[in-house]
Structure formats: C-alpha cells, structure tokens
Motif scaffolding. Structure first.
Motif, short mmCIF file in Angstrom:
data_model
loop_
_atom_site.label_atom_id
_atom_site.label_comp_id
_atom_site.label_asym_id
_atom_site.label_seq_id
_atom_site.Cartn_x
_atom_site.Cartn_y
_atom_site.Cartn_z
N LYS A 126 0.68 -1.26 -0.15
CA LYS A 126 -0.12 -0.02 -0.16
C LYS A 126 0.85 1.29 -0.08
N ASP A 151 -4.90 -5.89 -0.67
CA ASP A 151 -5.55 -5.41 0.58
C ASP A 151 -6.89 -5.79 0.73
N GLU A 153 -9.48 -4.80 2.59
CA GLU A 153 -10.59 -3.69 2.26
C GLU A 153 -10.73 -3.43 0.87
N ASN A 218 -2.46 2.41 9.70
CA ASN A 218 -2.95 1.43 8.79
C ASN A 218 -4.18 2.07 7.84
N LYS A 219 -5.10 2.17 8.71
CA LYS A 219 -6.39 2.84 8.26
C LYS A 219 -6.25 4.12 7.38
MG MG Z 1 -6.11 -3.81 5.00
#
Ligand code: MG
Ligand code: NDP
Length: 386
Positions: A126, A151, A153, A218-219
């Motif tokens: 990411k 990832d 999500e 991370n979010k």
């Molecule tokens: Mg993730």
C-alpha cells in the motif's frame, strides 16, 4: 499458463500467495512463477526456489544475493540484487502479472517498472500508492495495465464495484478492526510495548502493518490507497470500526443501497482473487458460519486516541508530496518503536510534525517523492537523536 512474479515472497503475503498457487496446481487456473524476490531471507527463498523453480530470483541485500547465488549454483538461475535487481525482477520478460508484496515505500520503483513493462500488478504494497499514487495511476492508464488490489478492504471494494457504475458511488465504507488497543484512552496508550502492539486480534501479518494497525495509521494509509484506486475523494470515504473483521468493506451507492463483501479473515481470498481475476475459483479458504457468528458490530473510530487516522486524511487532502512525507516519517517512526527507541504515542507526534514541514504545492515526480520520503525520515531521525 499465467506467469506470476512475487516481490516479497518470504513475507506474510508472499508465503500465503505461494499457498494459493499451490492450491491452484492441477486445475485449469494453475499459474507458474517467473521470479521470486525478497530482502535478505536466504534460507526461505532458497526453499521456495527449489519448490516452485522460478526463472530468476532477487535479493535486495547484495551479500545475501551472493550467498543465494552460491547455494543455488546447481540450478543455474540468475540471482539479481539491489534496487536495480528488484526493478529487473518486476519487469522480467516472462511474467504476465507481478504481485508486489514487499513492505514499505521501497516497493514504489519496482511497481512503476512493472507497469512500464506492461505487466498487470496485484498490489499488496500500500505504501506504493500512498507515496506515489498519482504516478502509479497515471502510468497504469498510460500503459493500459490493471492495478488489482490485494489489501482485503480494497479487494472488497473492488468486488462490490463489479457490475456497478463507479459514477454512482455515494461513499466507501472502509472497515477497520480497531486493532489490539480498541477502547483504550490516549493516556492508556502511553506505555504500551511493541510486544502488546504486535498482538493483533484478527490478523497475523508482518510487523510493520501490525504496528500500523495498532496506531490506526494503517487505516489512514488505506483511505489514501482507496482514494487513488477508486478515484474517490477523502470526503467520500468513511472509516467504520468493525471488530469482527468479517465485513471487509462496503460501497454505498446514490440510492443508499449498500453492497458489502464478507468472509472469514483470511488474506488468501483477496490474494487469490487478484491472481485469478476476473474469475472466482475454489481455494483453501474456510466457509463463513453466520450462525456461529450471530452478530456483527460497527462503531465510529476513536479519533482522539488514534490521531494517525486524521493525520493521514489531512495529508491526502493537502495532497502533493505530503502523503509521501507522512509515509516516510511513519515507516521510520515504526522502525524506531519496534527497536524500543521511542514510545507508542511518539509515532503520531513525529509523523504529524514531518507532515506539517512538508510543503503541499510542490510538483509530484518520482525524484520529488523519493526526496520527500528521505527528508521525512531524516527529520524523524534528527528528532530522536536529540
Ligand atoms: Mg487492510
Ligand atoms: P512482511 O514483513 O511479512 O514481509 C515483507 C516482505 O518484503 C518480505 O518478503 C521481505 O523480505 C520483503 N522486503 C522487505 N524489504 C525489501 C526490499 N528492500 N527489497 C525486497 N524485498 C523486501 O510484510 P507483509 O507481508 O505483512 O506486508 C507486505 C505488504 O502488504 C505491506 O505493504 C503491507 O502493508 C501489505 N499488507 C499486508 C497484509 C497482511 O496480512 N500481511 C494485509 C494487507 C496489506 P525478507 O523476508 O527477506 O526480509
């Protein structure tokens, strides 16, 4: 047969990708491995090479690469090294698709090389999009290649969008587990140790992303990642804390209909989906038992205790090189925290300072991104030395 290169094959995502490929063996979706690359884990990479027999291998660390060359002399495969080797691995002629599963901003240049060579990229890394989203998405358009999210999500969002019109998206509902410190106050976070922060409740992942989950950076990185992948502004991305990690994310459309993707927390599903896209095929993942689960819960994120989320969203809004600075400072601060050199709450403090120092209006080029990254890391180091 599809030929796949795996950058970061010795890591959490890389080893699970090899399990997925093993599961596809003997089926019509079987893939072959073109190149395997890692940083310095010679033992594991040698075992992987003997198991899947790639056309080439790469180790970033030159001494480790030399060692690997000697150990695999009987196989006669080229062993590349350094950033140049990683980029050669990414653009290796025999590959159709590159899974980029290295950790950190070091993945940016290989991603750009893979795209320039016309390869589709399955992207777990990411940091590539956070630091260089504009460059990567522009290059992908120019070379007509697909960026397939790994990832969980983003894979979920990608799946929810299939068959729907991206122009009809009202918002993205990005789920977050809340990490090991969910419910704790800022004061309670002051003295947490790396060991406590590394104990993630739902996912077993590499150290860096696990610490990022604990700070909720991370979010924040994932908001940036989603914004680039799906061309959605930050205002349209809502973070939803969902402790069970069963709903991997959702998309709300203009009519307020919401489509969600659910499944057991198992990275092999998004990895496999990216490798076999657009097909869905059987794999090693377990069936989700809804009755055993009973209920699912959703909460708004705790912004005061976990300021990294807002720091990242603010960086995305300011744009330019600010996300690259935030990412670089965060990588450096997480490394320092893992070595016991700084406290947990110093991570957001250092990242925020580095972010404020970065001018927003500078033009974005690869050189500028690398420089913003370097300057942010140096800033974090200089604060620590004081
Ligand atoms: Mg993730
Ligand atoms: P790990 O720490 O488990 O593995 C990192 C991998 O990258 C290793 O193979 C490592 O090699 C390699 N690597 C590190 N630096 C370099 C370098 N300079 N050159 C070449 N290879 C390098 O990380 P994860 O697998 O957990 O994460 C990988 C990426 O995927 C991260 O960006 C993370 O955010 C993302 N991600 C991970 C998830 C997960 O479940 N693990 C979930 C969602 C996203 P070596 O072993 O030799 O050090």
């Amino acid at each position: 047969m599809k030929m796949i290169s795996i950058l970061g094959s010795t890591g959490s995502i890389g080893t699970q990708a090899l399990e997925v490929l093993e599961g596809l063996k003997g089926t019509e979706w079987e893939c072959r491995v073109a190149v395997l690359a890692a940083h310095s884990n010679v033992e594991l990479l040698e075992r992987q090479i003997r198991a899947v027999r790639p056309q080439a291998a790469a180790l970033f660390d030159p001494a480790a690469a030399k060692d690997l060359r000697e150990r695999t002399r009987d196989l006669g495969l080229p062993v590349l090294s350094g950033m140049e080797g990683l980029c050669q691995a990414a653009s290796w002629e025999g590959a159709d698709l590159v899974l980029n599963a290295v950790v950190g901003m070091v993945g940016l240049e290989p991603t750009l090389n893979a795209i320039a060579a016309g390869k589709d990229v399955a992207l777990a890394n990411k940091e590539t999009l956070v630091a260089g989203g504009a460059l990567v998405m522009e290059a992908a358009r120019k070379h007509s290649v697909s960026i397939l999210p790994v990832d969980s999500e983003h894979s979920a969002i990608f799946q929810c969008l299939r068959g729907n019109n991206e122009n009809q998206v009202e918002k993205i509902l990005l789920t977050a587990s809340g990490g090991p410190f969910f419910g704790r106050s800022r004061r309670e976070l002051e003295s947490v140790t790396p060991k406590e922060a590394l104990a993630h409740p739902n996912w077993s992942m590499g150290a860096k992303v696990t610490i990022d989950s604990a700070t909720m950076m991370n979010k924040g990185l994932e908001v940036m990642e989603a914004s680039w992948l799906f061309a959605v502004p930050p205002e349209k991305i809502q973070v939803v804390v969902h402790r069970e990690s069963i709903v991997h994310s959702m998309v709300e459309f203009l009519d307020h209909g919401i489509i969600a993707q659910l499944g057991t927390p198992d990275m092999r599903l998004p990895i496999q989906y990216a490798l076999t896209y657009p097909r869905r095929v059987p794999g090693p993942m377990k069936e989700l038992d809804l009755f055993a689960l009973g209920k699912l819960t959703f909460y708004p994120p705790e912004r005061e205790a976990f300021p990294c989320l807002d720091i990242a969203v603010e960086a995305l809004k300011r744009g330019g090189l600010v996300p690259a600075a935030v990412n670089g400072a965060n990588e450096q601060a997480v490394g320092a925290f893992l070595r016991g050199e700084i406290g947990f709450l110093e991570i957001p403090a250092l990242v925020e300072e580095a972010s404020v120092r970065q001018k927003a209006d500078s033009p974005v080029s690869l050189e500028a991104v690398l420089e913003a990254d370097r300057a942010a890391r140096e800033f974090v180091d200089s604060k620590r030395r004081r």
